[in-house]
Write an enzyme that holds these catalytic residues in place. Structure first.
Site, PDB file in Angstrom:
ATOM      1  N   GLU A 311       0.821  -1.217   0.000  1.00  0.00           N
ATOM      2  CA  GLU A 311       0.000   0.000   0.000  1.00  0.00           C
ATOM      3  C   GLU A 311       0.853   1.264   0.000  1.00  0.00           C
ATOM      4  O   GLU A 311       0.597   2.203   0.748  1.00  0.00           O
ATOM      5  CB  GLU A 311      -0.955  -0.009   1.202  1.00  0.00           C
ATOM      6  CG  GLU A 311      -1.898  -1.207   1.186  1.00  0.00           C
ATOM      7  CD  GLU A 311      -2.931  -1.207   2.300  1.00  0.00           C
ATOM      8  OE1 GLU A 311      -2.682  -0.599   3.355  1.00  0.00           O
ATOM      9  OE2 GLU A 311      -3.989  -1.833   2.100  1.00  0.00           O
ATOM     10  N   ASP A 390      -8.438  -8.807   4.347  1.00  0.00           N
ATOM     11  CA  ASP A 390      -8.215  -7.653   5.211  1.00  0.00           C
ATOM     12  C   ASP A 390      -9.340  -7.476   6.235  1.00  0.00           C
ATOM     13  O   ASP A 390     -10.159  -6.584   6.091  1.00  0.00           O
ATOM     14  CB  ASP A 390      -8.107  -6.395   4.332  1.00  0.00           C
ATOM     15  CG  ASP A 390      -7.600  -5.197   5.112  1.00  0.00           C
ATOM     16  OD1 ASP A 390      -7.219  -5.376   6.267  1.00  0.00           O
ATOM     17  OD2 ASP A 390      -7.598  -4.097   4.538  1.00  0.00           O
ATOM     18  N   GLU A 418     -12.633  -1.896  12.113  1.00  0.00           N
ATOM     19  CA  GLU A 418     -12.565  -1.194  10.825  1.00  0.00           C
ATOM     20  C   GLU A 418     -13.680  -1.597   9.860  1.00  0.00           C
ATOM     21  O   GLU A 418     -14.398  -0.753   9.337  1.00  0.00           O
ATOM     22  CB  GLU A 418     -11.200  -1.447  10.189  1.00  0.00           C
ATOM     23  CG  GLU A 418     -11.066  -0.822   8.817  1.00  0.00           C
ATOM     24  CD  GLU A 418      -9.711  -1.109   8.177  1.00  0.00           C
ATOM     25  OE1 GLU A 418      -8.839  -1.681   8.837  1.00  0.00           O
ATOM     26  OE2 GLU A 418      -9.556  -0.747   6.990  1.00  0.00           O
TER      27      GLU A 418
HETATM   28  O1  GCW Z   1      -7.059  -2.636   6.444  1.00  0.00           O
HETATM   29  C1  GCW Z   1      -6.111  -1.818   5.862  1.00  0.00           C
HETATM   30  C2  GCW Z   1      -6.442  -0.459   6.361  1.00  0.00           C
HETATM   31  C3  GCW Z   1      -5.277   0.467   6.329  1.00  0.00           C
HETATM   32  C4  GCW Z   1      -4.131  -0.200   7.069  1.00  0.00           C
HETATM   33  C5  GCW Z   1      -3.790  -1.497   6.362  1.00  0.00           C
HETATM   34  C6  GCW Z   1      -2.711  -2.285   7.083  1.00  0.00           C
HETATM   35  C7  GCW Z   1      -2.450   0.817   8.415  1.00  0.00           C
HETATM   36  O2  GCW Z   1      -7.495   0.027   5.612  1.00  0.00           O
HETATM   37  O3  GCW Z   1      -5.668   1.652   6.933  1.00  0.00           O
HETATM   38  O4  GCW Z   1      -3.009   0.648   7.164  1.00  0.00           O
HETATM   39  O5  GCW Z   1      -4.918  -2.323   6.338  1.00  0.00           O
HETATM   40  O6  GCW Z   1      -3.059  -3.187   7.817  1.00  0.00           O
HETATM   41  O7  GCW Z   1      -1.543  -1.993   6.904  1.00  0.00           O
END
Ligand code: GCW
Length: 842
Positions: A311, A390, A418
């Protein structure tokens, strides 16, 4: 005269004292499960044998914290002030000490050898000829955990009469990650601003940090990474170190080792090098010096967490190196000091071509890390999210857990909700975590559940365990929703003892948090235990993942946001069917990342469990599930049922009025009422989207038919104008009305039902960039008014901001004019979606 002044002064002091006591008693949720409320008189007798004195053997901050905690807890619960002393007991006492220190004063004491590391033994025995309650452990932290365990028993009215109990942590790694930024914001944090940072520095007042460390210690958590894994390199600058020292000092008495998330490119960003290539000797040297410098000031520093090649974070791929190269260079620097590297397996390409049916983000962790098994240093731990995508409401277990035999691993669980309602929806996660931890990956042989793999038991790894992404904040109750703290408690308890049942955890937490009233315990426990499946049922059924807006807040519905883009969270719903084909035979091949016996189950539609069907297979809406329902009807039914169950929470909670304190009663009720309303937004968005996409009607005719609903755009409008909502499914019939004139607007209609008692739900939008005012009247009588000032994650109208106001106890007559007046504010244009008028039940 002077006397009167004196008397008034005394009175004032007494009053202030009383006021302070009252404030201390106010139940904000800040005390969480460490309230130490007075034990009910009937149970008090059980603790009559508790000694009146407490001695601590040894002189350390951790032991002193344990002693203070017992004194504080006993005072609160039993109203007794324990006498405190150091050294061998002179009278009947509670004795706190490590095995070595107890043996030193009482050679007749024989430590139990089933208590190791941070495990503890609660027992009774004679020391120096006096009867004692002994809390002992090989380590000082273990003594602290034993002290908390004793207090927990008293709070839950358990007998401590014949105490002889050993507890042993399931795994050595029991860590918290916080995703806090230096500016005070928290990534995916829903409980306010950072307790650590503000305006680029560490906060001046760290008292909340101390209280957080105490909470962590009370459930056995022994490490905490304090900053976002999207790491700010400034934390590693020399000038920042004194600030980190302050946090580590505050953590230390609670046995919590501070650690940091680091940016792998730091040697270049802040180190003055022209490279961060892990195989360049200058880079290795930079890390070594940096680490030595940290340990000089923080001798119990825990180590580093690394998010790389993920990311947008830089990583070893820049130089054609592997995660093992990157992890090992840092691990070498930490090794002499006893530090560890958590290298996250969340490495994936977020520029995947969605047109290519073989592409699959779910495969990334295994593909990246399995070939490196055995290549990592023994103080590297691969930190693996529980599922391959995720933190969705439902995912299969990551196959990587079962694929690393010569590498340490830890499971990453997300306490901060989240994708599971952001602490505005009730979602108790231990039932989900427990399913994950108990899942047998058949790694080599049967009987290799995830919990044993991650804790290092299966392949005899030196370290491993549990990491929770927590994200507490400055909100009084830490996580934003008083009931959400059960997730933090549950994470700690499962890390300590992965064999605990979710029911036990829910019960313990409820007793500690709300007291032992059986009605309260039963109802809160029921609500918690059902909540994950309820949340799943109205957000993301059959393993299709959370059907949320994945490009924005990850909160409200957004069915199509995951499609036709590079992020790889695809569910591939079209007009004929839904699901990702991840089979080996015809799909992406992900199912083949599991060992053969597990892979076989997921490979075929027939054997895949319903709740994961759409994760593994693309099927027609008409496919009949194991449950006997078709896929499409299941989607409709589960969303209706889920929304009804969410509405039930309100009634369940209302039955507890008088059984729990007023403050938390009101705070929880407000959240549950909101949730019941938002579950309807979810229900309608998902059901309407699938109705339109599939063309298959709901067999029970609910979808698209809303008795008592009057669309705002169909009302008589004064100033208000209709607007299209994007995506369309997030508002009723895809439209809302907005008021763009300063003096306000009105929308009205005539009630056409028969006379009787009614309630009215006004569906409106509450953005966080304005505080519109609303007023509703019935035939010129104002019956309710409110301000749209909730803090929802939205700056526009849609599924994140849609909320409702319920007005009850109305007597309506045919022909009554129902009129809503809206006054816009800031960027928020007093937006309205619809009104529903329902006859009251009574
Ligand atoms: O779930 C995603 C989140 C990001 C997060 C990433 C991760 C810290 O949307 O905000 O970044 O995972 O776990 O690195």
């Amino acid at each position: 005269m002077r006397r009167r002044v004196l008397r008034n002064a005394v009175l004032a002091v007494v009053l202030v004292g009383a006021l302070q006591a009252e404030r201390a008693r106010a139940e904000t949720g800040y005390e969480a499960w460490l309230r130490y409320a007075p034990v009910e008189p009937a149970a008090r007798q059980k603790y009559a044998t508790l000694p009146a004195s407490i001695v601590v053997l040894g002189d350390s901050a951790v032991l002193a914290a344990a002693q203070r905690e017992v004194v504080h807890g006993v005072k609160g619960m039993l109203g007794r002030t324990l006498r405190t002393a150091q050294g061998p007991p002179q009278e009947k006492s509670i004795v706190l000490g490590t095995f070595a220190s107890v043996e030193a004063v009482a050679p007749e004491f024989h430590p139990r050898n089933d208590s190791q590391d941070d495990g503890f033994w609660l027992t009774t025995g004679k020391i120096h000829g006096v009867d004692c309650f002994i809390i002992a452990s090989p380590t000082e932290s273990g003594v602290l955990y034993g002290a908390f365990a004793l207090l927990s028993k008293i709070a839950r009215n358990e007998s401590i009469a014949a105490l002889d109990e050993v507890q042993q942590p399931y795994a050595p790694i029991r860590w918290a990650d916080q995703w806090d930024n230096l500016d005070g914001r928290i990534e995916r944090g829903y409980g306010g601003r950072s307790i650590f940072f503000e305006n680029g520095t560490v906060r001046a007042d760290l008292s909340r940090v101390a209280d957080y460390a105490r909470l962590l210690a009370s459930v056995g958590i022994n490490g905490c990474a304090i900053n976002n894994v999207n790491a700010d390199p400034r934390l590693l600058e020399d000038s920042f170190l004194p600030q980190l020292v302050r946090i580590a000092d505050v953590f230390r008495p609670w046995g919590v080792r501070m650690s940091l998330a680091v940016d792998l490119s730091s040697p270049k960003l802040i180190g003055g090098l022209d490279t961060f290539d892990p195989l360049d000797s200058r880079v290795g040297e930079w890390w070594r010096k940096k680490v030595d410098q940290i340990y000089q000031r923080i001798p119990d520093f825990g180590g580093f967490v690394v998010k790389a090649d993920s990311e947008g974070q830089m990583g070893p791929s820049t130089y054609g190196r592997t995660p093992a190269d990157a992890a090992n260079v840092i691990a070498r620097a930490l090794k002499p000091h006893g530090g560890v590297v958590f290298y996250r397996a969340f490495v994936y390409n977020h520029h995947l071509d969605w047109r290519e049916p073989k592409n699959d983000r779910a495969k990334a962790a295994y593909d990246n890390f399995h070939p490196l098994d055995g290549k990592f240093a023994d103080n590297v731990i691969i930190q693996i999210k529980h599922g391959p995508i995720d933190f969705q409401a439902r995912e299969p277990v990551s196959p990587l857990f079962g694929a690393l035999e010569k590498t340490n691993e830890a499971i990453e669980l997300q306490v901060t909700q989240e994708y599971t309602g952001q602490q505005r929806h009730l979602c108790f996660l231990p039932p989900m975590w427990k399913e994950v931890l108990d899942f047998d990956l058949h790694s080599g042989s049967d009987g290799t559940p995830v919990k044993e793999l991650v804790s290092g038991k299966t392949f005899h790894r030196p370290v491993g365990g549990f990491v929770g992404v927590i994200n507490v904040g400055m909100d009084a109750n830490w996580l934003g929703h008083p009931l959400a703290m059960a997730n933090l408690y549950g994470f700690g308890r499962l890390a300590w003892d992965s064999n605990l049942s979710p029911k036990t955890i829910a019960e313990e937490w409820t007793q500690l948090t709300f007291g032992n009233d059986p009605a309260a315990v039963r109802i809160i426990e029921d609500m918690q235990l059902a909540s994950w499946r309820i949340y799943e049922s109205y957000t993301g059924p059959l393993g299709a993942q959370t059907l949320t807006d994945i490009l924005g807040s990850h909160y409200g519905p957004g069915v199509e946001s995951s499609e036709r883009n590079d992020w790889g969270q695809w569910h591939r719903a079209d007009h004929e069917g839904i699901g990702m084909d991840r089979s080996v035979a015809t799909g992406t091949g992900y199912a083949g990342q599991y060992r053969a016996s597990v892979a076989k189950v997921f490979e075929s539609v027939e054997t895949t469990p319903d709740e994961l069907l759409l994760f593994f297979h693309h099927v027609p809406y008409t496919l009949v599930l194991h449950s006997g329902n078709t896929v499409i009807q299941h989607i409709y039914d589960s969303h209706y049922e889920g929304a009804e169950r969410a509405a039930d929470y309100v009634r369940q909670w209302q039955s507890l009025k008088g059984h729990v304190d007023e403050e938390r009663y009101a705070a929880v009720l407000a959240r549950l009422e909101y949730q019941a309303g938002h579950a309807i937004v979810w229900r309608d968005a998902i059901c309407n989207w699938f109705l339109r996409t599939s063309g298959i009607p709901d067999a029970k005719s609910r979808v698209g038919n809303y008795p008592g609903r009057i669309e705002a755009e169909a009302m008589q409008l004064q100033g208000y104008v209709p607007v299209d909502v994007v995506p369309w499914e997030n508002a009723s019939r895809g439209q809302a009305i907005e008021c763009r004139r300063q003096q306000g607007c009105a929308a009205s209609f005539r009630f056409a039902g028969s006379a009787g008692p009614y309630e009215i739900d006004v569906r409106y939008f509450d953005q966080n960039n304005g505080q519109s005012k609303f007023q509703i009247s019935v035939s010129d009588h104002v019956v309710n008014e409110w301000v749209a000032n909730d803090h929802l994650p939205a700056t526009k109208i849609g599924g994140d901001s849609s909320t409702r106001r319920r007005i009850t106890g109305l007597a309506l007559h045919p022909g009554d004019e129902i009129r809503i007046e809206g006054m816009p504010d800031g960027e928020e244009h007093a937006p309205l979606d619809y009104v529903e008028v329902h006859r009251s039940e009574e």
